[in-house]
Design a protein around this motif. Sequence first.
Motif, PDB file in Angstrom:
ATOM      1  N   ASP A 121      -5.024  -6.500  -5.064  1.00  0.00           N
ATOM      2  CA  ASP A 121      -6.017  -5.509  -5.493  1.00  0.00           C
ATOM      3  C   ASP A 121      -6.268  -4.486  -4.399  1.00  0.00           C
ATOM      4  N   ARG A 122      -6.408  -4.945  -3.149  1.00  0.00           N
ATOM      5  CA  ARG A 122      -6.618  -4.018  -2.034  1.00  0.00           C
ATOM      6  C   ARG A 122      -5.378  -3.169  -1.787  1.00  0.00           C
ATOM      7  N   PHE A 123      -4.181  -3.762  -1.988  1.00  0.00           N
ATOM      8  CA  PHE A 123      -2.934  -3.017  -1.812  1.00  0.00           C
ATOM      9  C   PHE A 123      -2.858  -1.853  -2.793  1.00  0.00           C
ATOM     10  N   VAL A 124      -3.168  -2.111  -4.060  1.00  0.00           N
ATOM     11  CA  VAL A 124      -3.121  -1.047  -5.069  1.00  0.00           C
ATOM     12  C   VAL A 124      -4.183   0.002  -4.781  1.00  0.00           C
ATOM     13  N   ALA A 125      -5.391  -0.437  -4.388  1.00  0.00           N
ATOM     14  CA  ALA A 125      -6.482   0.505  -4.143  1.00  0.00           C
ATOM     15  C   ALA A 125      -6.186   1.437  -2.976  1.00  0.00           C
ATOM     16  N   ILE A 126      -5.517   0.928  -1.937  1.00  0.00           N
ATOM     17  CA  ILE A 126      -5.285   1.723  -0.729  1.00  0.00           C
ATOM     18  C   ILE A 126      -3.938   2.454  -0.778  1.00  0.00           C
ATOM     19  N   CYS A 127      -2.918   1.790  -1.248  1.00  0.00           N
ATOM     20  CA  CYS A 127      -1.570   2.362  -1.222  1.00  0.00           C
ATOM     21  C   CYS A 127      -1.239   3.168  -2.483  1.00  0.00           C
ATOM     22  N   PRO A 129      -3.783   4.695  -4.848  1.00  0.00           N
ATOM     23  CA  PRO A 129      -5.137   4.962  -5.373  1.00  0.00           C
ATOM     24  C   PRO A 129      -5.145   5.676  -6.723  1.00  0.00           C
ATOM     25  N   LEU A 130      -4.161   6.546  -6.978  1.00  0.00           N
ATOM     26  CA  LEU A 130      -4.140   7.277  -8.242  1.00  0.00           C
ATOM     27  C   LEU A 130      -3.807   6.369  -9.423  1.00  0.00           C
ATOM     28  N   LEU A 131      -3.159   5.248  -9.158  1.00  0.00           N
ATOM     29  CA  LEU A 131      -2.775   4.320 -10.232  1.00  0.00           C
ATOM     30  C   LEU A 131      -3.739   3.138 -10.357  1.00  0.00           C
ATOM     31  N   TYR A 132      -4.753   3.106  -9.474  1.00  0.00           N
ATOM     32  CA  TYR A 132      -5.604   1.909  -9.411  1.00  0.00           C
ATOM     33  C   TYR A 132      -6.302   1.625 -10.739  1.00  0.00           C
ATOM     34  N   HIS A 133      -6.961   2.618 -11.305  1.00  0.00           N
ATOM     35  CA  HIS A 133      -7.743   2.380 -12.524  1.00  0.00           C
ATOM     36  C   HIS A 133      -6.862   2.107 -13.737  1.00  0.00           C
ATOM     37  N   TYR A 215       2.501  -9.724   2.914  1.00  0.00           N
ATOM     38  CA  TYR A 215       3.269  -8.554   2.465  1.00  0.00           C
ATOM     39  C   TYR A 215       2.329  -7.411   2.088  1.00  0.00           C
ATOM     40  N   SER A 216       1.249  -7.722   1.376  1.00  0.00           N
ATOM     41  CA  SER A 216       0.295  -6.694   0.960  1.00  0.00           C
ATOM     42  C   SER A 216      -0.320  -6.001   2.168  1.00  0.00           C
ATOM     43  N   TYR A 217      -0.700  -6.786   3.172  1.00  0.00           N
ATOM     44  CA  TYR A 217      -1.328  -6.180   4.336  1.00  0.00           C
ATOM     45  C   TYR A 217      -0.325  -5.457   5.227  1.00  0.00           C
ATOM     46  N   LEU A 218       0.919  -5.861   5.186  1.00  0.00           N
ATOM     47  CA  LEU A 218       1.951  -5.103   5.895  1.00  0.00           C
ATOM     48  C   LEU A 218       2.105  -3.720   5.286  1.00  0.00           C
ATOM     49  N   ARG A 219       2.125  -3.660   3.947  1.00  0.00           N
ATOM     50  CA  ARG A 219       2.225  -2.363   3.270  1.00  0.00           C
ATOM     51  C   ARG A 219       0.979  -1.512   3.544  1.00  0.00           C
ATOM     52  N   ILE A 220      -0.187  -2.147   3.548  1.00  0.00           N
ATOM     53  CA  ILE A 220      -1.422  -1.418   3.845  1.00  0.00           C
ATOM     54  C   ILE A 220      -1.385  -0.871   5.271  1.00  0.00           C
ATOM     55  N   LEU A 221      -0.889  -1.676   6.205  1.00  0.00           N
ATOM     56  CA  LEU A 221      -0.797  -1.244   7.599  1.00  0.00           C
ATOM     57  C   LEU A 221       0.126  -0.052   7.748  1.00  0.00           C
ATOM     58  N   PHE A 231      -9.492   7.613   7.122  1.00  0.00           N
ATOM     59  CA  PHE A 231      -8.897   6.757   6.085  1.00  0.00           C
ATOM     60  C   PHE A 231      -8.709   5.334   6.605  1.00  0.00           C
ATOM     61  N   ARG A 232      -8.232   5.219   7.858  1.00  0.00           N
ATOM     62  CA  ARG A 232      -8.037   3.884   8.431  1.00  0.00           C
ATOM     63  C   ARG A 232      -9.364   3.140   8.552  1.00  0.00           C
ATOM     64  N   GLY A 233     -10.432   3.866   8.910  1.00  0.00           N
ATOM     65  CA  GLY A 233     -11.737   3.234   9.021  1.00  0.00           C
ATOM     66  C   GLY A 233     -12.232   2.705   7.689  1.00  0.00           C
ATOM     67  N   LYS A 234     -12.049   3.487   6.618  1.00  0.00           N
ATOM     68  CA  LYS A 234     -12.471   3.041   5.289  1.00  0.00           C
ATOM     69  C   LYS A 234     -11.626   1.866   4.809  1.00  0.00           C
ATOM     70  N   ALA A 235     -10.311   1.916   5.099  1.00  0.00           N
ATOM     71  CA  ALA A 235      -9.428   0.818   4.693  1.00  0.00           C
ATOM     72  C   ALA A 235      -9.805  -0.477   5.399  1.00  0.00           C
ATOM     73  N   LEU A 236     -10.102  -0.367   6.706  1.00  0.00           N
ATOM     74  CA  LEU A 236     -10.501  -1.554   7.464  1.00  0.00           C
ATOM     75  C   LEU A 236     -11.820  -2.114   6.940  1.00  0.00           C
ATOM     76  N   GLN A 237     -12.744  -1.230   6.596  1.00  0.00           N
ATOM     77  CA  GLN A 237     -14.046  -1.666   6.106  1.00  0.00           C
ATOM     78  C   GLN A 237     -13.924  -2.439   4.798  1.00  0.00           C
ATOM     79  N   THR A 238     -13.053  -1.984   3.914  1.00  0.00           N
ATOM     80  CA  THR A 238     -12.907  -2.658   2.626  1.00  0.00           C
ATOM     81  C   THR A 238     -12.039  -3.907   2.712  1.00  0.00           C
TER      82      THR A 238
END
Length: 311
Positions: A121-127, A129-133, A215-221, A231-238
């Motif tokens: 869920d976090r991977f889709v939201a961050i990587c 975002p346009l397809l999340y909803h 794998y998800s967090y590698l892609r997010i990183l 953007f990195r600050g918001k991603a880390l916060q979530t």
Amino acid sequence: MKTNSSVAPSSFEFTVFSDLGSLRYLFFCLCLLLFMTIISANVVIILSVCLEKSLHQPMYIFICCLSLNSVYGSVGFFPRFLMDLLSDAHLISRPFCFLQIYVIYTYASCELTLLSIMAFDRFVAICQPLLYHSRMTLGAVLRLWLFAVLYPACACGFGLYLTAHLPLCGNQLPRLFCSNWPVVRLSCVDTALNNIVTRFVMITTIFIPLFLVLYSYLRILLVCRRSSAEFRGKALQTCLPHILTFVTYTFCVFCELSLTRLDADTLNPIITGVLSFEYLIIPPINNPLVYGLRMHQIRGASFRLFRIHKM
């Protein structure tokens, strides 16, 4: 100790419990307080997500599922454990022992599958975002939750079915609660099939979810490296609450897996006890603390829930 009889024992005996004397009442009160705290904290998270419409989003729904799983696992462990603290005879009937194994193992497996889905869920939201909803719809969330629950239920159920049909030559378990591997070790026959099934269940319910989270967090990183500092600050916060939860639970599961590879009969009972129920105590109390304190949305909903209750 094994006997020469292959008749299925009607009960099992926990051998780790020692004579605590009057200290048993102190431990009972502390464990009862811990149990009530776990239930109360997770129920607050569940009610906050269910009653607050602004939290009816995939991320919070999965947090609610995580709290539900914590309540499920705690109810499967604590009542019996509290009884054993006050009891002189630490015997558990065969059916109830297998029921406890099933509840605890499905709790442990669901925890990891839910954490892997939350990472996705976090991977889709961050990587993406346009397809999340369009991807994380209510139907998709329901299907992911059903898979996270039903697959561990079926996999653990099949493994336990094989264990329940083994002829056993003893009834002593060097644990504080019923566990599958100590029961399998009491078998009078070859357990090669049980070992294969157990490894398959471990791979599909523990190691594959762990790989998906990494794998998800590698892609997010990789995405964060190419993005702005904001953007990195918001991603880390979530992501930080999920990372803390994942690291804590992974450590607890590692302790339990390490115990299965050791001869519990030669270990100090205190070490055996600590290693055996870490994953039943730490994550259920850690999850509501992490999400309740770190995420202001849930914290605010919890405060509003208490204000409504007082009115």
